[in-house]
Scaffold this motif. Structure first.
Motif, PDB file in Angstrom:
ATOM      1  N   LEU A 148     -12.409  37.613 -15.297  1.00 55.88           N
ATOM      2  CA  LEU A 148     -13.399  36.582 -15.577  1.00 55.88           C
ATOM      3  C   LEU A 148     -14.809  37.106 -15.356  1.00 55.88           C
ATOM      4  O   LEU A 148     -15.052  37.930 -14.473  1.00 55.88           O
ATOM      5  N   GLU A 149     -15.735  36.637 -16.181  1.00 57.58           N
ATOM      6  CA  GLU A 149     -17.138  36.995 -16.030  1.00 57.58           C
ATOM      7  C   GLU A 149     -17.864  35.838 -15.356  1.00 57.58           C
ATOM      8  O   GLU A 149     -17.343  34.726 -15.249  1.00 57.58           O
ATOM      9  N   HIS A 180     -14.323  35.629 -20.422  1.00 59.21           N
ATOM     10  CA  HIS A 180     -13.406  36.640 -19.936  1.00 59.21           C
ATOM     11  C   HIS A 180     -13.425  37.851 -20.851  1.00 59.21           C
ATOM     12  O   HIS A 180     -13.862  37.790 -21.994  1.00 59.21           O
ATOM     13  N   ALA A 181     -12.953  38.958 -20.315  1.00 55.15           N
ATOM     14  CA  ALA A 181     -12.821  40.179 -21.097  1.00 55.15           C
ATOM     15  C   ALA A 181     -11.433  40.742 -20.855  1.00 55.15           C
ATOM     16  O   ALA A 181     -10.903  40.671 -19.746  1.00 55.15           O
ATOM     17  N   GLU A 226     -18.324  38.735  -4.113  1.00 54.48           N
ATOM     18  CA  GLU A 226     -18.950  39.333  -5.296  1.00 54.48           C
ATOM     19  C   GLU A 226     -17.927  39.793  -6.338  1.00 54.48           C
ATOM     20  O   GLU A 226     -18.196  39.813  -7.526  1.00 54.48           O
ATOM     21  N   GLY A 227     -16.747  40.199  -5.886  1.00 54.89           N
ATOM     22  CA  GLY A 227     -15.737  40.691  -6.823  1.00 54.89           C
ATOM     23  C   GLY A 227     -15.255  39.615  -7.773  1.00 54.89           C
ATOM     24  O   GLY A 227     -15.120  38.441  -7.402  1.00 54.89           O
ATOM     25  N   LEU A 228     -15.000  40.007  -9.026  1.00 53.86           N
ATOM     26  CA  LEU A 228     -14.530  39.068 -10.031  1.00 53.86           C
ATOM     27  C   LEU A 228     -13.010  38.980 -10.009  1.00 53.86           C
ATOM     28  O   LEU A 228     -12.312  39.939  -9.686  1.00 53.86           O
ATOM     29  N   ARG A 229     -12.519  37.822 -10.359  1.00 57.25           N
ATOM     30  CA  ARG A 229     -11.086  37.529 -10.301  1.00 57.25           C
ATOM     31  C   ARG A 229     -10.375  38.022 -11.561  1.00 57.25           C
ATOM     32  O   ARG A 229     -10.878  37.891 -12.675  1.00 57.25           O
ATOM     33  N   LYS A 230      -9.205  38.594 -11.369  1.00 57.66           N
ATOM     34  CA  LYS A 230      -8.351  39.019 -12.480  1.00 57.66           C
ATOM     35  C   LYS A 230      -7.229  37.998 -12.652  1.00 57.66           C
ATOM     36  O   LYS A 230      -6.706  37.465 -11.675  1.00 57.66           O
ATOM     37  N   LEU A 231      -6.868  37.738 -13.899  1.00 55.55           N
ATOM     38  CA  LEU A 231      -5.800  36.798 -14.216  1.00 55.55           C
ATOM     39  C   LEU A 231      -4.773  37.472 -15.114  1.00 55.55           C
ATOM     40  O   LEU A 231      -5.112  38.350 -15.916  1.00 55.55           O
ATOM     41  N   ASP A 275     -12.701  29.635 -10.826  1.00 48.87           N
ATOM     42  CA  ASP A 275     -13.962  30.241 -10.435  1.00 48.87           C
ATOM     43  C   ASP A 275     -13.842  31.727 -10.746  1.00 48.87           C
ATOM     44  O   ASP A 275     -12.841  32.360 -10.398  1.00 48.87           O
ATOM     45  N   PRO A 276     -14.825  32.333 -11.420  1.00 49.31           N
ATOM     46  CA  PRO A 276     -14.695  33.748 -11.774  1.00 49.31           C
ATOM     47  C   PRO A 276     -14.708  34.686 -10.572  1.00 49.31           C
ATOM     48  O   PRO A 276     -14.287  35.834 -10.688  1.00 49.31           O
TER      49      PRO A 276
END
Length: 330
Positions: A291-292, A297-298, A128-133, A6-7
């Motif tokens: 993740l977007e 992803h960016a 609301e925050g996006l997850r970093k991988l 999940d982003p």
């Protein structure tokens, strides 16, 4: 490509609590898991030591890896963190504050399942925050005597564990799981910690494993062909499944989910820490991605990610590490 993630970051909906005995201390611990804001990560608060005495669940806070993974900072210590961390990781929870009034997380039944049930009862909230991988782009190898841990690029999170013992009960066991929360709960979460009965007796004599009983530890019989636990094993290969559980829990200390295939041979908590340090010391072998909302992803600015002492550092687990550390083989 990253549909399994999940982003968005997640926390729990409501506080949830449990009480149990510490495996090594033998002391009763009251533990409460509470919701936390975006980018908070996992933090432990020692409520018995005063207000706001906390320890971040990150690899740079690890102070001991004998028998379990212990983190600490400024006199606040929390031992045996791996099973709870594995439960948080498998429940897809990024941000929580954990209050505990003792120096050790309760052992419960020796597995991650009681903590997973606890988290399910609390519910989950998307933030609301996006997850970093952390995405592995080139293989990284860590070796320590007869232990080897390798991570290779993989569009997901896969773990392969292998152990080898001389006794007839365990022998050589291998297990691979392509990470999925439901599969983890079904195949890994119920696997319990284990030890030889004479080792447990020796630990007792040295003031350790004071909370260890047949209710929370698999005790391997002196004959090496059976266990003393009346209910037997939960899985025929429960031993390697628990090793995989420990590895997943310890890798949570990286600070964000890992994208890669981790293969570990004869590894324990000390080697897990060494492996995470090897990852941190090989910045040319990974990249941070965010993740977007549409699942794409960016790539985060590599220059920022690789500046370990920068105040703008994206990955908190690099803080406090030495900038002159030698890179690992990759």
């Amino acid at each position: 490509m990253y549909d399994m993630f999940d982003p968005h970051q997640h926390t729990i909906k409501h506080p949830t609590s449990c009480c149990g005995i510490g495996l090594h201390s033998g002391r009763t611990a009251n533990l409460t898991i509470k919701p936390a804001p975006v980018d908070n990560g996992i933090r432990f608060f020692r409520t018995d030591l005063g207000d706001n005495i906390s320890v971040k669940a990150h690899m740079d806070k690890v102070i001991d890896t004998r028998l379990a993974t212990t983190i600490g900072e400024k006199g606040a210590v929390v031992a045996t963190t791996e099973h709870l961390l594995a439960a948080l990781r498998s429940s897809d929870i990024d941000n929580v504050d954990i209050e505990i009034d003792s120096s050790e997380v309760p052992i419960m039944d020796g597995s991650a399942e009681p903590f997973i049930k606890l988290l399910k009862s609390a519910g989950k909230t998307r933030q609301e925050g996006l997850r970093k991988l952390l995405r592995i782009t080139r293989p990284i190898t860590y070796s320590d005597r007869d232990t080897t841990i390798v991570v290779t690029p993989y569009n997901g999170f896969k773990v392969t564990g292998e152990i080898s013992f001389d006794d007839a009960l365990i022998k050589t066991q291998t297990y691979t799981i392509d990470f999925d929360p439901e599969r983890f709960c079904r195949e890994i979460a119920r696997a319990r910690t284990f030890g030889y009965v004479e080792q447990v007796e020796e630990l007792w004599a040295n003031g350790l494993a004071l909370g260890g009983t047949l209710e929370n530890v698999i005790a391997i019989h002196w004959n090496r062909t059976s266990v003393l636990n009346e209910d037997g094993l939960r899985y025929q290969d429960e031993f390697i499944r628990h090793k995989v559980l420990d590895l997943v829990g310890d890798l949570t200390l990286l600070g964000c989910p890992l994208l890669g295939h981790v293969s570990a041979y004869k590894a324990g908590h000390s080697q897990h820490l060494g492996f995470m340090e090897a990852i941190a010391d090989a910045p040319d072998c990974w990249e941070l991605i965010e993740l977007e909302k549409n699942g794409c992803h960016a790539v985060i600015d590599r220059k920022t990610a690789m500046t370990r002492t920068s105040d703008a550092l994206v990955m908190p687990f690099f803080r406090g590490r030495h900038s002159d550390a030698l890179p690992a083989a990759c």
